[in-house]
Design an enzyme around this catalytic site. Structure first.
Site, PDB file in Angstrom:
ATOM      1  N   SER A 134      38.407  37.884  41.365  1.00  0.00           N
ATOM      2  CA  SER A 134      37.040  38.329  41.657  1.00  0.00           C
ATOM      3  C   SER A 134      36.735  38.261  43.151  1.00  0.00           C
ATOM      4  O   SER A 134      37.277  37.435  43.870  1.00  0.00           O
ATOM      5  CB  SER A 134      36.021  37.466  40.918  1.00  0.00           C
ATOM      6  N   LYS A 189      37.579  35.482  33.339  1.00  0.00           N
ATOM      7  CA  LYS A 189      37.143  36.538  34.278  1.00  0.00           C
ATOM      8  C   LYS A 189      36.144  37.461  33.576  1.00  0.00           C
ATOM      9  O   LYS A 189      35.162  37.907  34.164  1.00  0.00           O
ATOM     10  CB  LYS A 189      38.341  37.328  34.814  1.00  0.00           C
ATOM     11  N   HIS A 192      32.971  35.680  33.483  1.00  0.00           N
ATOM     12  CA  HIS A 192      32.434  35.760  34.858  1.00  0.00           C
ATOM     13  C   HIS A 192      31.642  37.058  35.011  1.00  0.00           C
ATOM     14  O   HIS A 192      30.519  37.068  35.515  1.00  0.00           O
ATOM     15  CB  HIS A 192      33.592  35.707  35.864  1.00  0.00           C
ATOM     16  N   ASN A 193      32.231  38.153  34.554  1.00  0.00           N
ATOM     17  CA  ASN A 193      31.558  39.446  34.702  1.00  0.00           C
ATOM     18  C   ASN A 193      30.303  39.523  33.840  1.00  0.00           C
ATOM     19  O   ASN A 193      29.309  40.116  34.245  1.00  0.00           O
ATOM     20  CB  ASN A 193      32.517  40.589  34.362  1.00  0.00           C
ATOM     21  N   GLU A 196      27.783  37.783  35.657  1.00  0.00           N
ATOM     22  CA  GLU A 196      27.446  38.680  36.785  1.00  0.00           C
ATOM     23  C   GLU A 196      26.443  39.764  36.344  1.00  0.00           C
ATOM     24  O   GLU A 196      25.455  40.029  37.036  1.00  0.00           O
ATOM     25  CB  GLU A 196      28.745  39.314  37.279  1.00  0.00           C
TER      26      GLU A 196
HETATM   27  C1  6PG Z   1      34.470  41.069  40.639  1.00  0.00           C
HETATM   28  C2  6PG Z   1      33.732  42.181  39.963  1.00  0.00           C
HETATM   29  C3  6PG Z   1      34.666  43.313  39.661  1.00  0.00           C
HETATM   30  C4  6PG Z   1      33.985  44.622  39.393  1.00  0.00           C
HETATM   31  C5  6PG Z   1      33.319  44.655  38.068  1.00  0.00           C
HETATM   32  C6  6PG Z   1      32.217  45.674  38.020  1.00  0.00           C
HETATM   33  O1  6PG Z   1      34.444  39.997  40.082  1.00  0.00           O
HETATM   34  O2  6PG Z   1      35.048  41.306  41.694  1.00  0.00           O
HETATM   35  O3  6PG Z   1      33.173  41.735  38.774  1.00  0.00           O
HETATM   36  O4  6PG Z   1      35.522  42.887  38.653  1.00  0.00           O
HETATM   37  O5  6PG Z   1      33.107  44.932  40.414  1.00  0.00           O
HETATM   38  O6  6PG Z   1      34.298  44.999  37.143  1.00  0.00           O
HETATM   39  O7  6PG Z   1      31.967  45.877  36.712  1.00  0.00           O
HETATM   40  P1  6PG Z   1      31.083  47.048  36.180  1.00  0.00           P
HETATM   41  O8  6PG Z   1      31.635  48.327  36.793  1.00  0.00           O
HETATM   42  O9  6PG Z   1      31.244  46.991  34.712  1.00  0.00           O
HETATM   43  O10 6PG Z   1      29.720  46.759  36.672  1.00  0.00           O
END
Ligand code: 6PG
Length: 465
Positions: A134, A189, A192-193, A196
């Site tokens: 990430s 991960k 994590h998303n 996010e």
């Molecule tokens: C990270 C982000 C990365 C990516 C996401 C965006 O941790 O660096 O989370 O993995 O930006 O996959 O996800 P979406 O396109 O689903 O918003």
């Protein structure tokens, strides 16, 4: 250069090239590969034109030559789009590799695919690590947070390189640590998303509430101020910057279409929560909020159905808003960590949550002061609701979030995640829920039975209603 490389990177997309340069910066002899077909004819050429002067870097478009350029046991990080392409690449790579070589998948692969690929590689004598990475492009280049899953023995062989390129926490320790077996690195991960998605949606809800009466600049100033203290996070910082960005005289944000996209990890997290029976109401709220936004044409059409009368009673109280935000963020982290805890128990992964919070304290998209705090709190307790530092804020914040939700209702601003956080708190702190009625209904039409408050929990009853 005739010497063999100690590491290989397969795939020179945005993330692959950034991480390659990061590895090369650390002085490791590195081989990089990108195919020269399917619209990618010049990818390697362009990369080497800019970076080929580095003595520790060799570039290839021939797969066999790439593999032969790496010393054994080979360590190859694949940085490609998650999905079926990973299987295609593995099918090409595996027959060319030798016993004991290690493949690291650094993409956002689904953890069940990682488990399957781990077993497939293992059957062919190749070790497989599913590593969540990430931090976006900048993180990959300067120091990402890395979440590797696989066997401890495989990790030990790649830890030096992965740890050297990762971000460092406040104490200088690497934001890369062994997570657990098979798909666990990619599972965390994925969560994590999910966290996010919620953090982003919460900021969007706050922006919507404040926009009723404040300019972009004023909102940015609020976020900037909050970013100085206990609420500080990468996402709040970039949100302030976004709000201030202009194109000519116009704020760029006003030119961006309100249709949120996604690549699936948020919905995977929500599905995992459904599968494991964990109420991740905020994550699913954030995913559905994005889906609703994508129905732009329908929303435009149906916007005629309401005159959208807003009941403007009194100005938004920013200190209440701050408390409500703090409240909702804690519930978000509670739900996210609960999901990982359930996965850890169900799959016997033995995850270390203090360590997960620590490697998320820098390098990743959800890095924040809260993550530093959780690193400490998880050393003593496993549940945020058992952490007095957390419950103190939640108890105090209940009044604030109630008032902010009321404000949202009055202003006709939808607050998917703020409201989900409040109801989670209410339910989780309520002794008696109306689920007795649900049980009675289930028994009425389906003889599904129920337990009784006056009998032992292991006894089940059915009534002829
Ligand atoms: C990270 C982000 C990365 C990516 C996401 C965006 O941790 O660096 O989370 O993995 O930006 O996959 O996800 P979406 O396109 O689903 O918003």
């Amino acid at each position: 250069m005739n010497n063999k490389s100690v590491f290989g990177v397969f795939g020179l997309g945005v993330m692959g090239s950034s991480i390659s340069l990061n590895i090369a910066d650390k002085g490791y002899a590195l081989s990089v590969y990108n195919r020269a077909e399917g619209g990618e004819e010049n990818v390697l050429k362009n990369f080497m034109e800019t970076n080929g002067h580095r003595e520790n870097l060799q570039g290839f478009t021939d797969l066999m030559a790439f593999i032969e350029s790496i010393e054994r046991p080979r360590k190859i990080l694949i940085m490609i789009k998650a999905g079926p392409t990973v299987d295609l690449v593995l099918n090409k790579l595996l027959p060319l590799l030798s016993m004991g070589d290690i493949i690291i998948d650094g993409g956002n692969s689904h953890y069940l695919n990682t488990k399957r690929r781990f077993e497939l590689a293992q059957a062919q004598g190749v070790e497989f690590i599913g590593a969540g990475v990430s931090g976006g492009e900048e993180g990959a280049r300067r120091g990402p947070s890395i979440m590797p899953g696989g066997t401890k023995e495989s990790y030990a062989k790649v830890s030096e390189v992965l740890e050297s390129i990762s971000a460092k926490d406040d104490f200088g320790k690497t934001c890369c640590a062994y997570i657990g077996p098979e798909g666990s690195g990619h599972f965390i991960k994925m969560v994590h998303n999910g966290i996010e998605y919620v953090e982003m949606q919460l900021l969007a809800e706050l922006y919507a509430l404040m926009s009723v009466e404040m300019t972009h600049k004023e909102i940015a100033d609020v976020f900037k101020a909050w970013n100085q203290g206990e609420l500080s996070s990468y996402l709040i910082g970039i949100t302030a910057e976004i709000l201030n960005k202009k194109e000519g005289e116009t704020y760029l944000l006003d030119l961006i279409l309100d249709k949120a996209g996604n690549k699936g990890t948020g919905s995977w997290s929500s599905k995992a929560a459904f599968d494991l029976g964990i109420p991740n109401t905020m994550m699913s709220g954030a995913v559905f909020a994005r889906y609703i936004s994508s129905f732009k044409e329908s929303r435009e059409k149906f916007s005629n159905l309401t005159s959208a009368i807003k009941d403007k009673k009194e100005p938004l109280n920013l200190s209440l808003l701050k408390e409500a935000y703090q409240f909702a963020r804690l519930i978000n982290h509670q739900q996210g960590f609960k999901l990982m805890q359930m996965a850890s128990e169900s799959y016997e992964w033995n995850l270390n949550f203090s360590e997960i919070a620590r490697i998320w304290s820098n390098g990743c998209i959800i890095k924040s002061q809260l993550m530093n705090d959780l690193h400490d709190y998880f050393k003593k307790e496993n549940d945020l609701f058992d952490m007095t530092e957390v419950t103190k804020v939640l108890i105090k914040g209940e009044g604030a979030i109630t008032q902010i939700l009321t404000c949202g209702l009055n202003q006709r601003v939808s607050l998917h995640c703020l409201s989900a956080s409040y109801y989670y708190w209410v339910d989780m702190t309520t002794k008696n829920l109306p689920a007795n009625l649900i049980q009675a209904q289930r028994d009425f039409f389906g003889a599904h039975t129920y337990q009784r408050v006056d009998k032992l929990p292991e006894e089940y009853f059915h009534t002829k209603w």
